[in-house]
Design a protein around this motif. Structure first.
Motif, PDB file in Angstrom:
ATOM      1  N   ALA A 173      -3.904   0.815 -11.939  1.00 50.28           N
ATOM      2  CA  ALA A 173      -4.803   2.003 -11.815  1.00 50.28           C
ATOM      3  C   ALA A 173      -5.817   1.980 -12.618  1.00 50.28           C
ATOM      4  CB  ALA A 173      -3.770   3.369 -11.802  1.00 50.28           C
ATOM      5  N   HIS A 175     -10.266   0.172 -10.035  1.00 45.71           N
ATOM      6  CA  HIS A 175     -11.199   1.046  -9.197  1.00 45.71           C
ATOM      7  C   HIS A 175     -12.229   1.629 -10.103  1.00 45.71           C
ATOM      8  CE1 HIS A 175      -7.243   3.370  -9.479  1.00 45.71           C
ATOM      9  NE2 HIS A 175      -8.095   4.076 -10.377  1.00 45.71           N
ATOM     10  N   TRP A 176     -12.113   1.975 -11.563  1.00 46.40           N
ATOM     11  CA  TRP A 176     -13.100   2.332 -12.068  1.00 46.40           C
ATOM     12  C   TRP A 176     -14.269   1.619 -12.597  1.00 46.40           C
ATOM     13  CZ3 TRP A 176     -13.435   7.439 -12.382  1.00 46.40           C
ATOM     14  CH2 TRP A 176     -12.226   8.153 -12.215  1.00 46.40           C
ATOM     15  N   ASN A 184      -8.868   4.421   0.166  1.00 45.20           N
ATOM     16  CA  ASN A 184      -8.170   5.172  -1.204  1.00 45.20           C
ATOM     17  C   ASN A 184      -8.856   6.523  -1.033  1.00 45.20           C
ATOM     18  OD1 ASN A 184      -6.010   5.486  -3.041  1.00 45.20           O
ATOM     19  ND2 ASN A 184      -7.651   5.292  -4.707  1.00 45.20           N
ATOM     20  N   VAL A 185      -7.930   7.544  -1.348  1.00 48.06           N
ATOM     21  CA  VAL A 185      -8.271   9.016  -1.516  1.00 48.06           C
ATOM     22  C   VAL A 185      -9.415   9.500  -0.452  1.00 48.06           C
ATOM     23  CG1 VAL A 185      -7.276   9.384  -3.826  1.00 48.06           C
ATOM     24  CG2 VAL A 185      -9.316   8.596  -3.230  1.00 48.06           C
ATOM     25  N   TRP A 235     -16.181   5.145  -7.774  1.00 46.94           N
ATOM     26  CA  TRP A 235     -14.923   4.187  -7.641  1.00 46.94           C
ATOM     27  C   TRP A 235     -15.289   3.027  -6.598  1.00 46.94           C
ATOM     28  CZ3 TRP A 235     -12.998   9.489  -5.939  1.00 46.94           C
ATOM     29  CH2 TRP A 235     -12.812  10.065  -7.061  1.00 46.94           C
ATOM     30  N   PHE A 244     -13.188   0.630  -4.092  1.00 39.60           N
ATOM     31  CA  PHE A 244     -11.945   0.631  -3.414  1.00 39.60           C
ATOM     32  C   PHE A 244     -12.210  -0.521  -2.281  1.00 39.60           C
ATOM     33  CE2 PHE A 244     -11.629   5.403  -3.999  1.00 39.60           C
ATOM     34  CZ  PHE A 244     -10.794   5.254  -5.321  1.00 39.60           C
ATOM     35  N   TRP A 249      -6.327  17.618 -10.143  1.00 42.26           N
ATOM     36  CA  TRP A 249      -6.553  16.310  -9.890  1.00 42.26           C
ATOM     37  C   TRP A 249      -8.096  16.063  -9.971  1.00 42.26           C
ATOM     38  CZ3 TRP A 249      -9.509  13.066  -7.018  1.00 42.26           C
ATOM     39  CH2 TRP A 249      -9.078  11.642  -6.947  1.00 42.26           C
ATOM     40  N   PHE A 300     -10.002  13.484 -12.555  1.00 45.92           N
ATOM     41  CA  PHE A 300     -10.338  12.007 -11.980  1.00 45.92           C
ATOM     42  C   PHE A 300     -11.869  12.084 -11.300  1.00 45.92           C
ATOM     43  CE2 PHE A 300      -5.746  11.269 -11.163  1.00 45.92           C
ATOM     44  CZ  PHE A 300      -5.472  10.140 -12.424  1.00 45.92           C
ATOM     45  N   TYR A 335      -3.464   8.205  -1.463  1.00 46.63           N
ATOM     46  CA  TYR A 335      -3.748   6.787  -2.189  1.00 46.63           C
ATOM     47  C   TYR A 335      -3.216   5.745  -1.092  1.00 46.63           C
ATOM     48  CZ  TYR A 335      -3.795   8.600  -6.840  1.00 46.63           C
ATOM     49  OH  TYR A 335      -4.261   9.525  -7.978  1.00 46.63           O
TER      50      TYR A 335
HETATM   51  C1  BEZ Z   1      -6.101   5.886  -8.097  1.00 40.97           C
HETATM   52  O1  BEZ Z   1      -6.226   5.403  -6.883  1.00 40.97           O
HETATM   53  O2  BEZ Z   1      -5.208   5.614  -8.942  1.00 40.97           O
HETATM   54  C2  BEZ Z   1      -7.115   6.848  -8.298  1.00 40.97           C
HETATM   55  C3  BEZ Z   1      -8.322   6.695  -7.474  1.00 40.97           C
HETATM   56  C4  BEZ Z   1      -9.495   7.690  -7.981  1.00 40.97           C
HETATM   57  C5  BEZ Z   1      -9.394   8.419  -8.883  1.00 40.97           C
HETATM   58  C6  BEZ Z   1      -8.115   8.476  -9.687  1.00 40.97           C
HETATM   59  C7  BEZ Z   1      -7.093   7.646  -9.617  1.00 40.97           C
END
Ligand code: BEZ
Length: 256
Positions: free
Chosen positions: A102, A105-106, A136-137, A162, A164, A203, A207, A245
């Motif tokens: 985790a 993705h940053w 993702n998200v 991010w 992804f 959240w 994040f 996710y």
């Molecule tokens: C994650 O997929 O873990 C995630 C994605 C974006 C922000 C925070 C967490």
């Protein structure tokens, strides 16, 4: 973790413990062995570094966030932790495995990350990672974008912190670096957020700070409330919020 996100390490441990809970599956894939030297890239507050060390491995954890590393070092004084940037790091040590949960993705420059991982692995060493994959998200990202564009005239694409990738894109990058990809999976993991009604707001606060830096505190609050109203039909069920996710999980070997 990575990027310029301001991490609140207490909040991370108390409200976002699911990050490490899910990461235990990734530790199982890593299968650490007694005596191995293992590098945890983006270790956060150190829970998985500790889990890995329980197998008898010597773990080094690195994270860009100083508060996270302080907390990790305080919780697990026997483990070596350091502050560092996953896109640009040089350590004296080499490792039998690099692990990451985790965090990737940053880091928006995956080639630099993979070059660093490669350089710090012994021949025959493995890289085991899980992070957000393509889509993702997606509902959260789209809804943030709609609100920022319509109500504040902001360009959300520029603010998005991010990365992804799809399974094909990331496997290709691994192969271009020289790795042999032995496992790759892209799967859905709808994830229950804590604090029921306030789950999505928490959240976003934890994040998604990057998207809102140009807004005042009051505007930020309004924007997050509007995002919650718009996303509710898709993400709120049976009294709880669920983040949409999608994970990418890989294992790759540096050939001998
Ligand atoms: C994650 O997929 O873990 C995630 C994605 C974006 C922000 C925070 C967490």
């Amino acid at each position: 973790m990575g990027s310029e996100q301001v991490w609140q390490s207490d909040h991370y441990d108390s409200k976002l413990g699911f990050v490490s809970e899910f990461g235990k599956d990734v530790v199982r894939l890593l299968n650490p062995i007694k005596g191995e030297r293992i590098f945890d890239l983006g270790c956060g507050t150190g829970d998985l570094a500790h889990e890995i060390s329980q197998a008898g491995a010597y773990v080094t954890g690195m994270d860009l966030s100083e508060p996270m590393i302080k907390q990790a070092q305080c919780k697990y004084p026997e483990i070596k932790f350091l502050v560092g940037n996953g896109e640009q790091f040089t350590l004296d040590d080499k490792f039998d495995a690099v692990f990451s949960n985790a965090a990737l993705h940053w880091m928006k420059s995956p080639q630099s990350v993979l070059a660093g991982v490669w350089n710090h692995l012994n021949p025959g060493g493995r890289f085991v990672a899980e992070f957000g994959g393509k889509g993702n998200v997606q509902t959260i990202v789209q809804t943030i974008g709609e609100v920022l564009r319509a109500d504040y005239g902001l360009n959300d694409a520029k603010l998005n912190p991010w990365y992804f990738p799809s399974i094909a894109e990331y496997s290709t990058l691994l192969e271009q670096q020289g790795f042999r990809v032995t496992y790759a999976a892209h799967f859905d993991r709808p994830t229950k957020m804590v604090d029921n009604e306030q789950g999505l707001q928490h959240w976003l606060k934890a994040f998604a700070d990057h998207f809102f830096t140009a807004l005042s505190e009051a505007e930020r609050h309004d924007a997050c409330s509007r995002i919650a109203v718009k996303a509710r039909d898709e993400l709120f069920h049976d009294g709880s919020w669920y983040a949409d996710y999608k994970r990418l999980r890989v294992m790759a070997i540096k050939p001998k």
